[in-house]
Design an enzyme around this catalytic site. Structure first.
Site, short mmCIF file in Angstrom:
data_model
loop_
_atom_site.label_atom_id
_atom_site.label_comp_id
_atom_site.label_asym_id
_atom_site.label_seq_id
_atom_site.Cartn_x
_atom_site.Cartn_y
_atom_site.Cartn_z
N LYS A 130 0.82 -1.21 0.00
CA LYS A 130 0.00 0.00 0.00
C LYS A 130 0.85 1.25 0.00
O LYS A 130 0.48 2.26 -0.59
CB LYS A 130 -0.94 0.01 1.20
CG LYS A 130 -2.11 -0.94 1.05
CD LYS A 130 -3.19 -0.65 2.06
CE LYS A 130 -4.36 -1.60 1.88
NZ LYS A 130 -5.36 -1.45 2.93
N LYS A 136 -4.96 -8.46 -7.26
CA LYS A 136 -6.17 -8.68 -6.47
C LYS A 136 -7.25 -7.66 -6.83
O LYS A 136 -6.93 -6.48 -7.03
CB LYS A 136 -5.78 -8.53 -4.99
CG LYS A 136 -6.82 -8.96 -4.01
CD LYS A 136 -6.37 -8.66 -2.59
CE LYS A 136 -6.34 -7.15 -2.34
NZ LYS A 136 -6.02 -6.75 -0.98
N LYS A 144 -11.09 -2.20 -4.23
CA LYS A 144 -12.05 -1.09 -4.34
C LYS A 144 -11.40 0.14 -4.95
O LYS A 144 -12.07 0.95 -5.58
CB LYS A 144 -12.56 -0.69 -2.94
CG LYS A 144 -13.42 -1.71 -2.24
CD LYS A 144 -14.05 -1.06 -1.00
CE LYS A 144 -14.17 -2.03 0.15
NZ LYS A 144 -12.99 -2.05 1.04
P1 TYM Z 1 -11.38 -4.43 3.02
O1 TYM Z 1 -12.31 -3.30 3.22
O2 TYM Z 1 -10.25 -4.26 2.07
O3 TYM Z 1 -12.19 -5.71 2.52
C1 TYM Z 1 -13.34 -6.20 3.19
C2 TYM Z 1 -13.34 -7.72 3.13
O4 TYM Z 1 -13.29 -8.16 1.77
C3 TYM Z 1 -12.23 -9.08 1.58
N1 TYM Z 1 -11.66 -8.88 0.24
C4 TYM Z 1 -11.53 -9.85 -0.69
N2 TYM Z 1 -11.84 -11.15 -0.66
C5 TYM Z 1 -11.60 -11.87 -1.79
N3 TYM Z 1 -11.06 -11.34 -2.92
C6 TYM Z 1 -10.73 -10.03 -2.98
N4 TYM Z 1 -10.21 -9.50 -4.09
C7 TYM Z 1 -10.97 -9.22 -1.82
N5 TYM Z 1 -10.76 -7.91 -1.55
C8 TYM Z 1 -11.20 -7.72 -0.27
C9 TYM Z 1 -11.20 -8.72 2.65
O5 TYM Z 1 -10.35 -9.82 2.93
C10 TYM Z 1 -12.09 -8.34 3.80
O6 TYM Z 1 -12.48 -9.49 4.53
N6 TYM Z 1 -8.37 -4.50 7.02
C11 TYM Z 1 -9.70 -4.84 6.54
C12 TYM Z 1 -10.81 -4.19 7.34
C13 TYM Z 1 -10.77 -4.47 8.81
C14 TYM Z 1 -11.07 -5.68 9.46
C15 TYM Z 1 -10.95 -5.41 10.86
C16 TYM Z 1 -11.42 -6.95 9.02
C17 TYM Z 1 -10.48 -3.55 9.77
N7 TYM Z 1 -10.59 -4.11 10.99
C18 TYM Z 1 -11.16 -6.41 11.79
C19 TYM Z 1 -11.65 -7.94 9.97
C20 TYM Z 1 -11.51 -7.66 11.35
C21 TYM Z 1 -9.84 -4.36 5.11
O7 TYM Z 1 -9.18 -3.46 4.68
O8 TYM Z 1 -10.85 -4.97 4.42
#
Ligand code: TYM
Length: 329
Positions: free
Chosen positions: A113, A195, A198
Protein backbone atom coordinates in the site's frame (compact mmCIF):
# COMPACT_ATOMS: atom_id res chain seq x y z
CA UNK A 1 -19.91 -23.46 26.10
CA UNK A 2 -20.58 -19.83 25.26
CA UNK A 3 -21.55 -18.89 21.71
CA UNK A 4 -18.82 -18.00 19.22
CA UNK A 5 -18.28 -14.29 18.69
CA UNK A 6 -17.85 -13.29 15.06
CA UNK A 7 -16.30 -9.91 14.26
CA UNK A 8 -15.34 -8.49 10.88
CA UNK A 9 -14.83 -5.13 9.24
CA UNK A 10 -14.89 -3.41 5.90
CA UNK A 11 -13.42 -0.10 4.78
CA UNK A 12 -15.99 2.37 3.43
CA UNK A 13 -13.68 3.48 0.65
CA UNK A 14 -15.38 2.67 -2.61
CA UNK A 15 -17.93 0.51 -4.34
CA UNK A 16 -18.15 -2.98 -2.85
CA UNK A 17 -17.17 -5.63 -5.38
CA UNK A 18 -17.62 -9.37 -5.76
CA UNK A 19 -14.25 -9.99 -4.04
CA UNK A 20 -15.62 -8.37 -0.86
CA UNK A 21 -18.88 -10.20 -1.32
CA UNK A 22 -17.59 -13.73 -1.93
CA UNK A 23 -14.50 -13.35 0.27
CA UNK A 24 -16.28 -11.92 3.30
CA UNK A 25 -19.86 -10.62 3.26
CA UNK A 26 -21.48 -13.85 2.04
CA UNK A 27 -19.95 -15.66 5.05
CA UNK A 28 -21.11 -12.94 7.44
CA UNK A 29 -24.68 -13.31 6.24
CA UNK A 30 -24.65 -17.12 6.21
CA UNK A 31 -23.32 -17.47 9.77
CA UNK A 32 -25.69 -15.08 11.50
CA UNK A 33 -27.74 -17.72 13.30
CA UNK A 34 -24.75 -19.52 14.76
CA UNK A 35 -22.94 -16.80 16.68
CA UNK A 36 -22.98 -13.35 18.16
CA UNK A 37 -22.14 -11.16 15.19
CA UNK A 38 -20.49 -7.77 15.10
CA UNK A 39 -19.76 -6.00 11.82
CA UNK A 40 -17.91 -2.73 11.64
CA UNK A 41 -17.49 0.02 9.03
CA UNK A 42 -13.88 0.93 9.67
CA UNK A 43 -13.81 4.64 8.87
CA UNK A 44 -10.68 5.21 10.96
CA UNK A 45 -8.83 2.68 8.80
CA UNK A 46 -10.07 4.51 5.71
CA UNK A 47 -8.29 7.65 6.95
CA UNK A 48 -4.86 5.98 6.66
CA UNK A 49 -4.85 7.23 3.06
CA UNK A 50 -6.14 10.65 1.95
CA UNK A 51 -9.96 10.90 1.77
CA UNK A 52 -12.37 13.63 0.77
CA UNK A 53 -14.42 14.25 3.98
CA UNK A 54 -17.81 14.54 2.26
CA UNK A 55 -17.13 11.52 0.08
CA UNK A 56 -16.10 9.43 3.10
CA UNK A 57 -19.28 10.37 4.97
CA UNK A 58 -21.33 9.30 1.94
CA UNK A 59 -19.40 6.01 1.59
CA UNK A 60 -20.06 5.07 5.21
CA UNK A 61 -23.79 5.28 4.62
CA UNK A 62 -23.58 3.54 1.25
CA UNK A 63 -21.47 0.67 2.59
CA UNK A 64 -23.82 0.19 5.56
CA UNK A 65 -26.78 0.12 3.18
CA UNK A 66 -25.08 -2.47 0.95
CA UNK A 67 -24.40 -4.72 3.95
CA UNK A 68 -28.03 -4.54 5.05
CA UNK A 69 -29.16 -5.16 1.46
CA UNK A 70 -26.85 -8.19 1.31
CA UNK A 71 -28.70 -9.70 4.24
CA UNK A 72 -27.04 -8.47 7.44
CA UNK A 73 -30.01 -8.64 9.79
CA UNK A 74 -30.09 -6.07 12.60
CA UNK A 75 -32.11 -8.51 14.70
CA UNK A 76 -29.20 -10.95 14.66
CA UNK A 77 -26.10 -8.80 14.12
CA UNK A 78 -24.67 -5.53 15.35
CA UNK A 79 -23.62 -3.12 12.65
CA UNK A 80 -21.78 0.05 13.61
CA UNK A 81 -19.20 2.67 12.62
CA UNK A 82 -15.73 2.26 14.17
CA UNK A 83 -15.27 5.92 15.11
CA UNK A 84 -18.57 5.88 17.04
CA UNK A 85 -16.96 3.61 19.64
CA UNK A 86 -13.93 5.48 20.91
CA UNK A 87 -12.49 2.40 22.63
CA UNK A 88 -11.11 1.27 19.23
CA UNK A 89 -8.60 4.10 19.17
CA UNK A 90 -7.95 3.75 22.87
CA UNK A 91 -7.11 0.04 22.77
CA UNK A 92 -4.99 0.57 19.65
CA UNK A 93 -2.74 2.85 21.71
CA UNK A 94 -2.20 0.28 24.44
CA UNK A 95 -1.52 -2.43 21.85
CA UNK A 96 0.98 -0.19 20.09
CA UNK A 97 2.91 -0.26 23.36
CA UNK A 98 3.01 -4.05 23.11
CA UNK A 99 3.82 -4.44 19.38
CA UNK A 100 7.43 -4.32 18.26
CA UNK A 101 8.76 -2.40 15.25
CA UNK A 102 10.15 -5.65 13.82
CA UNK A 103 6.74 -7.27 13.93
CA UNK A 104 5.15 -4.33 12.15
CA UNK A 105 7.86 -4.13 9.51
CA UNK A 106 7.00 -7.66 8.42
CA UNK A 107 3.45 -6.68 7.38
CA UNK A 108 3.28 -7.18 3.63
CA UNK A 109 0.20 -5.03 3.03
CA UNK A 110 1.98 -1.96 4.31
CA UNK A 111 4.74 -2.51 1.78
CA UNK A 112 2.24 -2.86 -1.09
CA UNK A 113 0.00 0.00 0.00
CA UNK A 114 2.79 2.44 0.75
CA UNK A 115 4.22 1.91 -2.74
CA UNK A 116 0.96 3.07 -4.30
CA UNK A 117 0.92 6.26 -2.18
CA UNK A 118 2.46 9.09 -4.09
CA UNK A 119 3.84 11.76 -1.80
CA UNK A 120 3.70 11.10 1.92
CA UNK A 121 2.98 7.77 3.51
CA UNK A 122 1.01 8.36 6.73
CA UNK A 123 2.10 6.88 10.05
CA UNK A 124 -1.45 5.51 10.40
CA UNK A 125 -0.89 3.30 7.36
CA UNK A 126 2.04 1.69 9.18
CA UNK A 127 0.14 1.19 12.45
CA UNK A 128 -3.08 0.14 10.63
CA UNK A 129 -2.79 -3.55 11.68
CA UNK A 130 -2.64 -2.52 15.37
CA UNK A 131 -5.98 -0.74 15.05
CA UNK A 132 -7.33 -3.84 13.33
CA UNK A 133 -6.10 -6.00 16.20
CA UNK A 134 -7.88 -3.64 18.60
CA UNK A 135 -11.13 -3.98 16.61
CA UNK A 136 -11.01 -7.74 16.97
CA UNK A 137 -9.74 -8.04 20.55
CA UNK A 138 -12.19 -5.53 22.04
CA UNK A 139 -15.11 -7.93 21.69
CA UNK A 140 -13.48 -11.24 22.78
CA UNK A 141 -13.89 -12.37 19.19
CA UNK A 142 -13.45 -16.06 18.44
CA UNK A 143 -13.85 -15.98 14.62
CA UNK A 144 -12.94 -13.44 11.98
CA UNK A 145 -14.48 -14.18 8.56
CA UNK A 146 -12.27 -12.47 5.96
CA UNK A 147 -10.67 -12.90 2.57
CA UNK A 148 -7.19 -14.33 2.21
CA UNK A 149 -5.49 -10.90 2.14
CA UNK A 150 -6.27 -10.37 5.86
CA UNK A 151 -4.61 -13.59 7.04
CA UNK A 152 -1.36 -11.93 8.12
CA UNK A 153 -3.24 -9.24 10.06
CA UNK A 154 -5.08 -11.88 12.06
CA UNK A 155 -1.81 -13.67 12.78
CA UNK A 156 -0.48 -10.39 14.16
CA UNK A 157 -3.65 -9.96 16.24
CA UNK A 158 -3.06 -13.38 17.79
CA UNK A 159 0.61 -12.61 18.43
CA UNK A 160 -0.24 -9.34 20.17
CA UNK A 161 -2.94 -11.00 22.28
CA UNK A 162 -0.56 -13.77 23.27
CA UNK A 163 2.22 -11.38 24.13
CA UNK A 164 -0.14 -9.25 26.21
CA UNK A 165 -1.57 -12.25 28.05
CA UNK A 166 1.91 -13.62 28.79
CA UNK A 167 3.16 -10.26 30.08
CA UNK A 168 0.16 -8.84 31.94
CA UNK A 169 -2.18 -11.77 32.55
CA UNK A 170 -5.07 -13.22 30.56
CA UNK A 171 -7.05 -10.32 29.10
CA UNK A 172 -7.63 -11.42 25.51
CA UNK A 173 -9.26 -14.32 23.67
CA UNK A 174 -7.25 -15.58 20.67
CA UNK A 175 -9.32 -15.25 17.47
CA UNK A 176 -9.25 -17.65 14.52
CA UNK A 177 -9.51 -16.52 10.90
CA UNK A 178 -12.41 -18.01 8.89
CA UNK A 179 -11.41 -17.93 5.24
CA UNK A 180 -13.75 -19.40 2.61
CA UNK A 181 -12.59 -22.26 0.36
CA UNK A 182 -13.86 -20.60 -2.82
CA UNK A 183 -13.66 -16.84 -3.37
CA UNK A 184 -11.02 -16.00 -0.77
CA UNK A 185 -8.94 -14.18 -3.37
CA UNK A 186 -10.77 -12.86 -6.42
CA UNK A 187 -8.47 -11.21 -8.93
CA UNK A 188 -9.02 -8.14 -11.13
CA UNK A 189 -10.92 -8.89 -14.34
CA UNK A 190 -8.75 -6.48 -16.32
CA UNK A 191 -5.56 -7.98 -14.85
CA UNK A 192 -5.90 -11.39 -13.18
CA UNK A 193 -2.44 -11.11 -11.63
CA UNK A 194 -3.66 -8.32 -9.30
CA UNK A 195 -6.17 -8.68 -6.47
CA UNK A 196 -9.59 -7.15 -7.15
CA UNK A 197 -9.66 -3.95 -5.12
CA UNK A 198 -12.05 -1.09 -4.34
CA UNK A 199 -9.47 1.54 -5.11
CA UNK A 200 -8.13 0.22 -8.44
CA UNK A 201 -8.95 2.51 -11.36
CA UNK A 202 -10.62 1.34 -14.56
CA UNK A 203 -14.24 0.41 -15.16
CA UNK A 204 -13.38 -3.13 -16.30
CA UNK A 205 -11.44 -4.01 -13.15
CA UNK A 206 -14.26 -5.27 -10.94
CA UNK A 207 -17.89 -6.32 -10.89
CA UNK A 208 -19.45 -4.15 -8.22
CA UNK A 209 -22.37 -5.59 -6.29
CA UNK A 210 -24.62 -2.69 -7.33
CA UNK A 211 -23.73 -2.88 -11.04
CA UNK A 212 -26.66 -3.17 -13.46
CA UNK A 213 -27.00 -6.41 -15.48
CA UNK A 214 -25.73 -4.51 -18.50
CA UNK A 215 -22.55 -3.37 -16.78
CA UNK A 216 -21.95 -6.84 -15.32
CA UNK A 217 -22.20 -8.26 -18.81
CA UNK A 218 -19.79 -5.72 -20.32
CA UNK A 219 -17.25 -6.21 -17.54
CA UNK A 220 -17.28 -10.00 -17.54
CA UNK A 221 -17.23 -10.29 -21.34
CA UNK A 222 -14.22 -7.94 -21.42
CA UNK A 223 -12.32 -9.96 -18.79
CA UNK A 224 -8.77 -10.68 -19.77
CA UNK A 225 -8.26 -14.35 -20.54
CA UNK A 226 -5.26 -16.38 -21.58
CA UNK A 227 -4.27 -17.84 -24.90
CA UNK A 228 -5.66 -21.33 -25.33
CA UNK A 229 -9.13 -22.76 -24.82
CA UNK A 230 -8.78 -25.29 -22.03
CA UNK A 231 -11.05 -24.44 -19.14
CA UNK A 232 -8.71 -25.57 -16.39
CA UNK A 233 -7.39 -23.87 -13.29
CA UNK A 234 -3.67 -23.45 -13.70
CA UNK A 235 -1.25 -20.84 -12.30
CA UNK A 236 -0.02 -20.26 -15.85
CA UNK A 237 -3.59 -19.27 -16.83
CA UNK A 238 -4.63 -16.71 -14.24
CA UNK A 239 -7.51 -15.36 -16.35
CA UNK A 240 -9.53 -18.53 -16.67
CA UNK A 241 -8.53 -19.61 -13.16
CA UNK A 242 -10.12 -16.43 -11.82
CA UNK A 243 -13.33 -17.00 -13.82
CA UNK A 244 -13.53 -20.52 -12.40
CA UNK A 245 -12.96 -19.20 -8.87
CA UNK A 246 -15.77 -16.66 -9.27
CA UNK A 247 -18.06 -19.35 -10.68
CA UNK A 248 -17.24 -21.69 -7.77
CA UNK A 249 -17.84 -18.94 -5.19
CA UNK A 250 -21.13 -17.85 -6.77
CA UNK A 251 -22.53 -21.37 -7.07
CA UNK A 252 -21.16 -22.61 -3.74
CA UNK A 253 -19.01 -25.34 -5.28
CA UNK A 254 -15.30 -26.00 -5.68
CA UNK A 255 -12.89 -25.10 -8.47
CA UNK A 256 -12.74 -28.80 -9.39
CA UNK A 257 -16.53 -28.94 -9.71
CA UNK A 258 -16.42 -25.77 -11.82
CA UNK A 259 -13.81 -27.37 -14.12
CA UNK A 260 -15.99 -30.47 -14.47
CA UNK A 261 -19.01 -28.30 -15.24
CA UNK A 262 -17.18 -26.60 -18.09
CA UNK A 263 -15.48 -29.73 -19.42
CA UNK A 264 -17.41 -29.46 -22.69
CA UNK A 265 -17.24 -25.68 -23.06
CA UNK A 266 -16.13 -24.47 -26.48
CA UNK A 267 -13.80 -21.87 -25.08
CA UNK A 268 -13.75 -18.99 -22.64
CA UNK A 269 -16.73 -17.24 -24.24
CA UNK A 270 -19.05 -19.99 -22.96
CA UNK A 271 -17.69 -19.63 -19.43
CA UNK A 272 -18.11 -15.87 -19.49
CA UNK A 273 -21.71 -16.04 -20.73
CA UNK A 274 -22.74 -18.42 -17.99
CA UNK A 275 -20.90 -16.39 -15.38
CA UNK A 276 -22.77 -13.24 -16.44
CA UNK A 277 -26.12 -14.98 -15.87
CA UNK A 278 -25.09 -16.33 -12.49
CA UNK A 279 -23.72 -13.01 -11.24
CA UNK A 280 -26.79 -11.10 -12.44
CA UNK A 281 -29.09 -13.51 -10.60
CA UNK A 282 -26.92 -13.67 -7.47
CA UNK A 283 -26.75 -9.89 -7.16
CA UNK A 284 -30.30 -9.04 -8.24
CA UNK A 285 -31.94 -9.29 -4.78
CA UNK A 286 -29.15 -7.21 -3.25
CA UNK A 287 -29.60 -4.45 -5.81
CA UNK A 288 -33.37 -4.38 -5.36
CA UNK A 289 -33.14 -4.28 -1.59
CA UNK A 290 -30.52 -1.53 -1.80
CA UNK A 291 -32.93 0.65 -3.78
CA UNK A 292 -35.63 0.15 -1.12
CA UNK A 293 -33.30 0.89 1.78
CA UNK A 294 -31.72 3.97 0.24
CA UNK A 295 -35.15 5.56 -0.03
CA UNK A 296 -35.12 5.85 3.80
CA UNK A 297 -31.54 6.77 4.86
CA UNK A 298 -32.72 7.80 8.34
CA UNK A 299 -33.36 4.15 9.14
CA UNK A 300 -29.76 3.20 8.38
CA UNK A 301 -28.38 6.04 10.55
CA UNK A 302 -30.59 4.93 13.43
CA UNK A 303 -29.45 1.31 13.08
CA UNK A 304 -25.80 2.34 13.14
CA UNK A 305 -26.33 4.40 16.30
CA UNK A 306 -28.12 1.49 17.92
CA UNK A 307 -25.29 -0.89 16.91
CA UNK A 308 -22.66 1.34 18.53
CA UNK A 309 -24.67 1.64 21.75
CA UNK A 310 -25.05 -2.13 21.92
CA UNK A 311 -21.36 -3.03 21.48
CA UNK A 312 -19.86 -0.25 23.58
CA UNK A 313 -20.19 -1.80 27.07
CA UNK A 314 -18.07 -4.83 26.09
CA UNK A 315 -15.49 -2.57 24.46
CA UNK A 316 -15.31 -0.38 27.57
CA UNK A 317 -14.93 -3.38 29.80
CA UNK A 318 -12.02 -4.72 27.74
CA UNK A 319 -10.18 -1.39 27.75
CA UNK A 320 -10.66 -1.04 31.51
CA UNK A 321 -9.23 -4.54 32.02
CA UNK A 322 -6.26 -3.72 29.80
CA UNK A 323 -5.53 -0.42 31.56
CA UNK A 324 -5.69 -2.04 34.96
CA UNK A 325 -3.44 -4.90 33.87
CA UNK A 326 -0.83 -2.50 32.48
CA UNK A 327 -0.90 -0.17 35.46
CA UNK A 328 -2.33 2.86 33.64
CA UNK A 329 -4.63 5.40 35.30
P1 TYM B 1 -11.38 -4.43 3.02
O1 TYM B 1 -12.31 -3.30 3.22
O2 TYM B 1 -10.25 -4.26 2.07
O3 TYM B 1 -12.19 -5.71 2.52
C1 TYM B 1 -13.34 -6.20 3.19
C2 TYM B 1 -13.34 -7.72 3.13
O4 TYM B 1 -13.29 -8.16 1.77
C3 TYM B 1 -12.23 -9.08 1.58
N1 TYM B 1 -11.66 -8.88 0.24
C4 TYM B 1 -11.53 -9.85 -0.69
N2 TYM B 1 -11.84 -11.15 -0.66
C5 TYM B 1 -11.60 -11.87 -1.79
N3 TYM B 1 -11.06 -11.34 -2.92
C6 TYM B 1 -10.73 -10.03 -2.98
N4 TYM B 1 -10.21 -9.50 -4.09
C7 TYM B 1 -10.97 -9.22 -1.82
N5 TYM B 1 -10.76 -7.91 -1.55
C8 TYM B 1 -11.20 -7.72 -0.27
C9 TYM B 1 -11.20 -8.72 2.65
O5 TYM B 1 -10.35 -9.82 2.93
C10 TYM B 1 -12.09 -8.34 3.80
O6 TYM B 1 -12.48 -9.49 4.53
N6 TYM B 1 -8.37 -4.50 7.02
C11 TYM B 1 -9.70 -4.84 6.54
C12 TYM B 1 -10.81 -4.19 7.34
C13 TYM B 1 -10.77 -4.47 8.81
C14 TYM B 1 -11.07 -5.68 9.46
C15 TYM B 1 -10.95 -5.41 10.86
C16 TYM B 1 -11.42 -6.95 9.02
C17 TYM B 1 -10.48 -3.55 9.77
N7 TYM B 1 -10.59 -4.11 10.99
C18 TYM B 1 -11.16 -6.41 11.79
C19 TYM B 1 -11.65 -7.94 9.97
C20 TYM B 1 -11.51 -7.66 11.35
C21 TYM B 1 -9.84 -4.36 5.11
O7 TYM B 1 -9.18 -3.46 4.68
O8 TYM B 1 -10.85 -4.97 4.42
Amino acid sequence: MSRPVVFSGIQPTGAIHIGNYFGAIKQWVAGQDDAENIFCLVDMHALTVPQEPEALRGQILETATVLLAAGIDPAKSRLFVQSHVREHGELAWYLSCVASMGQMQRMTQFKEKSESQRGEVRVGLFTYPILMAADILLYRTTQVPVGDDQRQHIELTRDLAQRFNATYGEAFVLPEPAIPKAGARIMGLDDPTKKMSKSAPGSYHAVRVLDSPDVIKKTVMAAQTDSGRDVRADPARPGVTNLLAIYAAATGTTIEAAEAHFADARGYGDVKKELVDILVETLRPLRERYAELSAVPGTVHALLAQGARAVRPTARDTVDTVKRAMGAG
